[in-house]
Each structure stands twice: as C-alpha cells, then as structure tokens.
Motif scaffolding. Sequence first.
Motif, PDB file in Angstrom:
ATOM      1  N   PRO A 207       0.715  -1.341  -0.055  1.00  0.00           N
ATOM      2  CA  PRO A 207       0.047   0.152   0.042  1.00  0.00           C
ATOM      3  C   PRO A 207       0.808   1.206   0.098  1.00  0.00           C
ATOM      4  N   ASP A 208       0.355   2.426  -0.872  1.00  0.00           N
ATOM      5  CA  ASP A 208       1.019   3.517  -0.906  1.00  0.00           C
ATOM      6  C   ASP A 208       0.676   4.496   0.153  1.00  0.00           C
ATOM      7  N   CYS A 209       1.214   4.237   1.317  1.00  0.00           N
ATOM      8  CA  CYS A 209       0.549   5.185   2.560  1.00  0.00           C
ATOM      9  C   CYS A 209       1.067   6.533   2.563  1.00  0.00           C
ATOM     10  N   ASP A 210       2.206   6.571   1.639  1.00  0.00           N
ATOM     11  CA  ASP A 210       2.668   8.013   1.773  1.00  0.00           C
ATOM     12  C   ASP A 210       1.462   9.142   0.871  1.00  0.00           C
ATOM     13  N   ALA A 211       0.996   8.102   0.106  1.00  0.00           N
ATOM     14  CA  ALA A 211       0.138   9.109  -0.733  1.00  0.00           C
ATOM     15  C   ALA A 211      -1.432   9.060  -0.310  1.00  0.00           C
ATOM     16  N   CYS A 212      -1.607   8.572   0.918  1.00  0.00           N
ATOM     17  CA  CYS A 212      -3.007   8.124   1.291  1.00  0.00           C
ATOM     18  C   CYS A 212      -3.578   9.560   1.901  1.00  0.00           C
ATOM     19  N   PRO A 213      -4.794   9.630   1.505  1.00  0.00           N
ATOM     20  CA  PRO A 213      -5.608  11.005   2.073  1.00  0.00           C
ATOM     21  C   PRO A 213      -5.992  11.006   3.502  1.00  0.00           C
ATOM     22  N   VAL A 214      -5.941   9.560   4.146  1.00  0.00           N
ATOM     23  CA  VAL A 214      -6.360   9.712   5.502  1.00  0.00           C
ATOM     24  C   VAL A 214      -5.321   8.906   6.364  1.00  0.00           C
ATOM     25  N   ARG A 215      -4.225   9.039   5.973  1.00  0.00           N
ATOM     26  CA  ARG A 215      -3.121   8.406   6.796  1.00  0.00           C
ATOM     27  C   ARG A 215      -3.076   9.144   7.924  1.00  0.00           C
ATOM     28  N   ARG A 216      -3.344  10.152   8.324  1.00  0.00           N
ATOM     29  CA  ARG A 216      -3.384  10.902   9.693  1.00  0.00           C
ATOM     30  C   ARG A 216      -4.330  10.258  10.488  1.00  0.00           C
ATOM     31  N   TRP A 217      -5.424   9.625   9.940  1.00  0.00           N
ATOM     32  CA  TRP A 217      -6.288   8.835  10.879  1.00  0.00           C
ATOM     33  C   TRP A 217      -6.206   7.373  10.784  1.00  0.00           C
ATOM     34  N   CYS A 218      -5.369   6.698  10.342  1.00  0.00           N
ATOM     35  CA  CYS A 218      -5.065   5.656  10.196  1.00  0.00           C
ATOM     36  C   CYS A 218      -4.438   4.590  11.455  1.00  0.00           C
ATOM     37  N   ARG A 219      -5.361   3.918  11.846  1.00  0.00           N
ATOM     38  CA  ARG A 219      -4.876   3.169  13.292  1.00  0.00           C
ATOM     39  C   ARG A 219      -3.741   2.400  12.964  1.00  0.00           C
ATOM     40  N   ALA A 220      -3.897   1.380  11.794  1.00  0.00           N
ATOM     41  CA  ALA A 220      -2.872   0.534  11.360  1.00  0.00           C
ATOM     42  C   ALA A 220      -1.736   1.140  11.195  1.00  0.00           C
ATOM     43  N   LEU A 221      -1.676   2.033  10.357  1.00  0.00           N
ATOM     44  CA  LEU A 221      -0.444   2.984  10.131  1.00  0.00           C
ATOM     45  C   LEU A 221       0.344   3.470  11.292  1.00  0.00           C
ATOM     46  N   ALA A 222      -0.460   4.089  12.091  1.00  0.00           N
ATOM     47  CA  ALA A 222       0.014   4.447  13.667  1.00  0.00           C
ATOM     48  C   ALA A 222       0.609   3.459  14.278  1.00  0.00           C
ATOM     49  N   ASP A 223       0.096   2.376  14.386  1.00  0.00           N
ATOM     50  CA  ASP A 223       0.708   1.147  14.880  1.00  0.00           C
ATOM     51  C   ASP A 223       2.016   0.353  13.946  1.00  0.00           C
ATOM     52  N   ARG A 225       1.200  -1.566  11.646  1.00  0.00           N
ATOM     53  CA  ARG A 225       0.712  -2.712  11.508  1.00  0.00           C
ATOM     54  C   ARG A 225       0.016  -2.702  10.126  1.00  0.00           C
ATOM     55  N   VAL A 226       0.113  -1.914   9.200  1.00  0.00           N
ATOM     56  CA  VAL A 226      -0.696  -2.001   7.892  1.00  0.00           C
ATOM     57  C   VAL A 226      -0.546  -3.397   7.092  1.00  0.00           C
ATOM     58  N   ALA A 227       0.574  -4.014   7.096  1.00  0.00           N
ATOM     59  CA  ALA A 227       0.726  -5.284   6.428  1.00  0.00           C
ATOM     60  C   ALA A 227      -0.190  -6.323   7.101  1.00  0.00           C
ATOM     61  N   GLY A 228      -0.449  -6.202   8.536  1.00  0.00           N
ATOM     62  CA  GLY A 228      -1.185  -7.027   9.135  1.00  0.00           C
ATOM     63  C   GLY A 228      -2.708  -7.175   8.798  1.00  0.00           C
ATOM     64  N   TYR A 229      -3.217  -5.895   8.114  1.00  0.00           N
ATOM     65  CA  TYR A 229      -4.360  -5.726   7.613  1.00  0.00           C
ATOM     66  C   TYR A 229      -4.898  -5.824   5.913  1.00  0.00           C
ATOM     67  N   PRO A 230      -5.982  -6.463   5.711  1.00  0.00           N
ATOM     68  CA  PRO A 230      -6.995  -7.043   6.545  1.00  0.00           C
ATOM     69  C   PRO A 230      -6.545  -8.418   7.107  1.00  0.00           C
ATOM     70  N   VAL A 231      -7.063  -8.947   8.261  1.00  0.00           N
ATOM     71  CA  VAL A 231      -7.001 -10.282   8.800  1.00  0.00           C
ATOM     72  C   VAL A 231      -7.971 -10.933   7.688  1.00  0.00           C
ATOM     73  N   ARG A 232      -7.509 -12.283   7.517  1.00  0.00           N
ATOM     74  CA  ARG A 232      -8.119 -12.829   6.568  1.00  0.00           C
ATOM     75  C   ARG A 232      -7.721 -14.428   7.156  1.00  0.00           C
ATOM     76  N   ILE A 233      -8.566 -15.423   7.149  1.00  0.00           N
ATOM     77  CA  ILE A 233      -8.507 -16.683   7.543  1.00  0.00           C
ATOM     78  C   ILE A 233      -8.186 -17.644   6.391  1.00  0.00           C
ATOM     79  N   LYS A 234      -7.227 -18.611   6.417  1.00  0.00           N
ATOM     80  CA  LYS A 234      -6.742 -19.135   5.322  1.00  0.00           C
ATOM     81  C   LYS A 234      -7.619 -20.053   4.862  1.00  0.00           C
ATOM     82  N   ARG A 235      -7.701 -20.189   3.520  1.00  0.00           N
ATOM     83  CA  ARG A 235      -8.371 -21.453   2.888  1.00  0.00           C
ATOM     84  C   ARG A 235      -7.634 -22.646   2.499  1.00  0.00           C
ATOM     85  N   THR A 236      -8.257 -23.679   2.618  1.00  0.00           N
ATOM     86  CA  THR A 236      -7.789 -25.021   2.414  1.00  0.00           C
ATOM     87  C   THR A 236      -7.340 -25.103   0.946  1.00  0.00           C
ATOM     88  N   PRO A 237      -6.304 -25.808   0.879  1.00  0.00           N
ATOM     89  CA  PRO A 237      -5.705 -25.965  -0.638  1.00  0.00           C
ATOM     90  C   PRO A 237      -6.596 -26.693  -1.217  1.00  0.00           C
TER      91      PRO A 237
END
Length: 368
Positions: A207-223, A225-237
């Motif tokens: 994600p291009d957080c530098d260009a994001c219009p809402v980066r000031r409010w982004c909780r994931a970025l503040a932490d 943890r951007v790469a940790g979102y979205p949380v996704r459950i794995k699919r079976t092969p």
Amino acid sequence: MEKTGVSETSKKERRAIRKALVSWFTANQRRLPWRETTDPYHVWVSEVMLQQTQVNTVISYYKRFLDQFPDIFYLAAADAQDVLKCWEGLGYYARARNLHSAARRLVAENQGRIPCEWAAFRKLPGVGDYIASAVLSIAFGKPYPMVDGNVKRVLSRLFAINAPVNRSASYRIFRETARMLLDKTIPGRFNQAVMEVGAIVCKPRRPDCDACPVRRWCRALADDRVAGYPVRIKRTPVPEYRMAIGVVAKGRKLLIVQRPYDGMLGGLWEFPGGVRQSGESAASACARSVGETVGLEVEIESRLTRIRHAYTHFKVVADVFLCRYRGGRVRRNGPIAHQWVLAKGLSRYPLPGSHHKFIPALLENRSI
DNA sequence: AATTCGGGGAG
DNA sequence: CTCCCAGAATT
C-alpha cells in the motif's frame, strides 16, 4: 479497551475523513466508462460485471454489452444464449443469467423501470446488498454504504478492525462501520471514493501510505501494522482433478453439448468429457466418459494437447483427444442439448475459458 | 456460517 | 506458484 472501531472516532474526525476521501477522489479518480453516467441500468450492468472481477477486465465487456443491449428493453428481449455469449470469458455466469432474468421481470412487471427503493430492488435475482447500495447510491443518491473487498480493506486498516474480512460474521461489522462513515449528502461519490482509495492507494500488497489522503487517521499505520490488515482466514488448498476431453468428429462436424443452466458454467457449451478414475489411462477415460455423457462409441485418433485450468475450488489437468465417431445415436446423460458443428462454427457458442486454451490448436489440426 | 460459483492480473 | 478482485446464492 483498545480503540479499534469507527465508534471510537469523534464526529469531527469522521467529517474530516469524509472530506479527505472525497477531495482525493475528485482529484485522483480514474476515468472509467461507467463513471460517465448515472443511468441506473448502466450502473447496474457495470456493478454486476465488477463483482469479483478487476476493472481492467471489465471495461471491454461493459462496452460490448451496452453496445449490444443498450437499455433494459433490449436486454429483456434478448435470447439467453446471446447474453451468455456476450459474457463469455468473464466467469461467474449466474451473474448474466440473473441480470437477464431481473431485466425481464422489470420489463414485464414494472414498465422497465429500475426501482429506486431498497426493498423492491434488493429482491431481484442477483441483487445483493452491494449491488443494491451501488445502484441506489450512485444512480439515485440514496444513503446506502457499499461494502466490497476494497472497502473492507480500507476500513480494516483505518480502524484496525481485526474481524477477518472473509468470514461471514464480520460483514455486519464492516457494513456498520461503512454506514457510520458514509457521507449521506453525496453517498455515490463517497462510496466510490473509498473504493478508489482501496484500488489505487490502499492496495492489498505494498500500500502507498505516503499518498494516502487519510493516513493521519489510520490506526494500522500509527501502529506500523498496515501489512497485518486486513485479517484473513486461510483457505484449504484446492484439489486437482485429472480429466479427459473428447473432440468427437463425424465427417467434418464436431459434437458439443450444453451444460445445465444451474450449476457451474451453466448454459455454456463444451466438448464431452469427464474425470479420470484412478488407474485409468487418459485415452480410455475419454472413450468411457464420452460413452457415458452422450452414448456414442468413439475411437481415439490422437491426443491434441494437455491443458491446465484453475477454478476457484479445484484445478484441472485435462488431456484433449481427437476422436472418430464409430457408432451409436446421441443419448444425453447430463447435457441439456447437443449440436454437431463445423470447427469454424464454434465461435457462435459460449464456451468455457478452458476450451479456448485448446481450440486454436484444434483449428490448426489438418484432420479437422 | 461455510461453500460454491471463473478467470485473470499482480507479485 | 499464491493471492485476490466494485459479491450473491445456496446449503
């Protein structure tokens, strides 16, 4: 209690987020064919095509579809096969059948008018929460939040939502979050703004957080943890099936069969075939499955090619054989129709994407 | 609440 | 290869 949801955000912050998203959208949105109009039929067609399908794939289909079916009356009057042919290669063919069916219903029962009320539009076949929100907000300015993959990704990062995006129970969380953030004065523009940020900036990977219009409010970025979102459950092969496909030739004509309208690849045409059994050679599986699905005796002439194809829930490796008709009359077991066609006539029929991987080789074969 | 529906593009 | 996309219907 950890601050994670939009409800922890002040009204003032929400207003600022809305403004930032819409301003960014005004300056940075892509020019797309369906953004040149707010005609409800056009918006509807585009949103159906865009389900689980990327923008670049849709553009040419969208133009061709509206060229062929310019309004809801043309679509309602069309043959199901012509609609499917126009959809060929786009996948999820139930979308086309449902859209066609809904158009016919509105022409028959509502003078061809698209309902601008939630309950009436939402109950049409193929119209779920997303399509209903899209058409009502973009075409009619109604305040419904669109919740798609982009929106869930943006919201999950912005508010650090840990609910897995691919779990059904999470849906109400994202819908409620989107509803609280929605700009009800310009719902269509706001909805598209969130999705566009998701597509251009808040991408799944890198994600291009530098260009994001809402980066000031982004909780994931503040932490951080951007790469940790979205949380996704794995699919079976997914399993892989070995198949055999028979191109049965009688004289210069080839046998194709039509799949039932319900179920996978519904209404499309294909060459008969089936899954190989364990210990069975590809050639004998071909002869056997041709016998089982159309009741013909055939002789395997040659192997044309081997194709690989991935569906959502399984993969296929198929050997394609050229077969000579030897005897019997077509007795269908499974297919709802069959046709003997010249090779050059195949293009008139909607065929699965897998077939287009070997039809060029088929057309070059001298014995056809 | 999970599974079933296509196909292609990006990395 | 894997992941995921402007989701809806079915079970």
